[in-house]
Enzyme design. Structure first.
Site: not given
Ligand code: EPZ
Length: 421
Positions: A123, A308
């Site tokens: 993440r 999720d």
């Molecule tokens: C949000 O997390 C949610 N959390 C997560 O819910 C949810 O699983 C996720 O979005 C995807 O829908 C909140 O809203 C608080 P992303 P977020 O940035 O924003 C990669 C729950 O159970 N990535 O969309 O952190 C990342 O590693 C939680 O309620 C990068 O590589 O998710 C992942 O593989 C868990 N670099 C993918 O993108 C970055 O800078 C999606 O991450 C950012 C993300």
């Protein structure tokens, strides 16, 4: 450490009121940093992640009053704001990264500990940092802390192309661009309902955001934002979890205070599997009427099947006769619940990002361990269906994201209790 003990086999029947969305409440709470005027946020779920957020806001300089599910945020002068959040809070909750947008926009600098990875993956925050760099910010990483500053203020009239429609990065850019002179365009933005809810709040504050909920979002910066009052949308992930609970226990549940449209991808799969679903404006009636058919899913950014709900769906597929597969396309390590489900009797094989499931007749209760929030929900669902007793430990994960879960499940007829070990 508390545990949850479930004696499986009861059909769940009755009504459940869905709480406010955790993933909408958190960015909206951070949006209060964009103004010194009072903010009143209703339908905020009482969760550990919300408590962590309120502690961060207090640390930065806000005065918080929480009465039940209503949070009032007051502040003194933003010039007295601290430009950082403490490591012990950021390490607990990745969403703390959302202080970057507002504090960069208002204070031109922010220090935030690199959010720890967690069970479901590394993440990283590269997409966030790339976006702020494009807006003129510079950052350095020292001692596990990202020190970011924009000496002359963030730059507008930029187009931010997200390499992946990151929910958090879309929210962070929104939380910055609203106070940045000029037009900021986000391309390949996340489209989740929580993004739309945040944009509604920002526009209530006097911002000019258009296109939220689509891939292209345009923000015209303004010089000042005002206080607001808002009711957070219902939690679509909690709702999906209770729909699985009805299906896996062969019961029937009426979900109240829910927005069916937010669950379209999930409901489509449930209907194809043979679950009876009747949707109205703010309720969903779910009833198990016959043995379900296995359904393959692939997770993706909204409106695809939500990552999720992947773990909860997997639990259900394990107890349906036939073969099914799950492709996890959002996180690189979101199958930690597989080994725990195997302990209950599941027949699952993993091939990189794909899980293949062969339905089994039953689960046998056993002690299991939660690895993350949604895996925890999946293990609770498994316990509801298992023969015998299932004891789930490390339930602090659950308290981050499910409001009064045992109480709601017990009201539906589950034999479930929390024990303090
Ligand atoms: C949000 O997390 C949610 N959390 C997560 O819910 C949810 O699983 C996720 O979005 C995807 O829908 C909140 O809203 C608080 P992303 P977020 O940035 O924003 C990669 C729950 O159970 N990535 O969309 O952190 C990342 O590693 C939680 O309620 C990068 O590589 O998710 C992942 O593989 C868990 N670099 C993918 O993108 C970055 O800078 C999606 O991450 C950012 C993300």
């Amino acid at each position: 450490m508390d545990k949850i003990v479930i004696c499986g086999g009861n059909k769940l029947k009755g009504e459940v009121v869905i709480s406010g969305s955790k993933n909408s409440a958190l960015p909206i709470l951070f949006a209060s940093l964009l103004t010194d005027e009072p903010a009143v946020i209703n339908n905020v779920p009482s969760l550990d992640d919300v408590s962590t957020t309120l502690l961060s806001l207090s640390f930065i300089g806000k005065k918080i009053i929480k009465r039940g599910n209503t949070v009032e945020v007051y502040s003194s002068d933003s010039r007295t704001y601290k430009h950082r959040a403490p490591y012990d809070l950021v390490s607990k909750m990745r969403a703390s990264i959302l202080i970057m947008g507002p504090l960069l926009a208002r204070l031109k600098k922010v220090d935030v500990s690199l959010p720890g990875g967690c069970a479901i993956g590394a993440r990283p925050i590269d997409i966030h940092l790339e976006a702020f760099k494009k807006m003129g910010a510079e950052f350095s990483i020292e001692g596990g802390c990202v020190k970011t500053h924009a000496r002359d203020g963030l730059r507008g009239n930029t187009t931010i192309n997200l390499r992946f429609p990151s929910v958090g990065a879309t929210e962070n850019v929104l939380l910055a661009a609203v106070l940045v002179e000029g037009k900021t365009t986000i391309v390949n933005a996340a489209c989740e309902p929580e993004i739309e809810d945040l944009a509604i709040v920002l526009n209530k504050m006097g911002a000019k955001v258009t296109g939220a909920g689509t891939k292209n979002v345009v923000i015209e910066g303004v010089s000042e934002l005002h206080g607001f009052e808002h009711e957070v949308i219902p939690d679509r992930i909690e709702a999906a979890t209770y729909m699985v609970a009805a299906a896996i226990t062969k019961g029937e549940i009426i979900l109240k205070k829910v927005i069916p449209q937010h669950l379209k991808s999930i409901n489509d799969k449930f209907k194809k599997s043979g679950l009876y679903i009747k949707e109205s404006d703010r309720t969903i009636y779910v009833k198990w009427i016959k043995d379900l058919e296995p359904q393959n899913i692939k997770t993706g950014a909204y409106p695809e099947f939500p990552t999720d709900v992947q773990a909860q769906w997997m639990t259900l597929m394990c107890l349906i006769n036939g073969k099914s597969s799950i492709k996890e396309d959002v996180f690189e390590n979101r199958f930690l619940h597989v080994n725990e489900l195997r302990r209950l009797g599941a027949d699952i094989s993993i091939d990189d990002k794909i899980v293949n499931i062969k339905g089994v007749k039953k689960f046998s209760g056993a002690p299991v361990i939660m690895s993350d929030l949604r895996a925890g929900a999946a293990l609770i669902l498994a316990g509801l269906a298992a023969c015998g007793t299932t004891t789930v430990s490390r339930i602090y994960h659950l308290d981050r994201g499910y409001e009064m879960l045992e109480k709601k499940m017990k009201k539906l007829g589950a034999d479930i209790k929390r024990i303090c070990d």
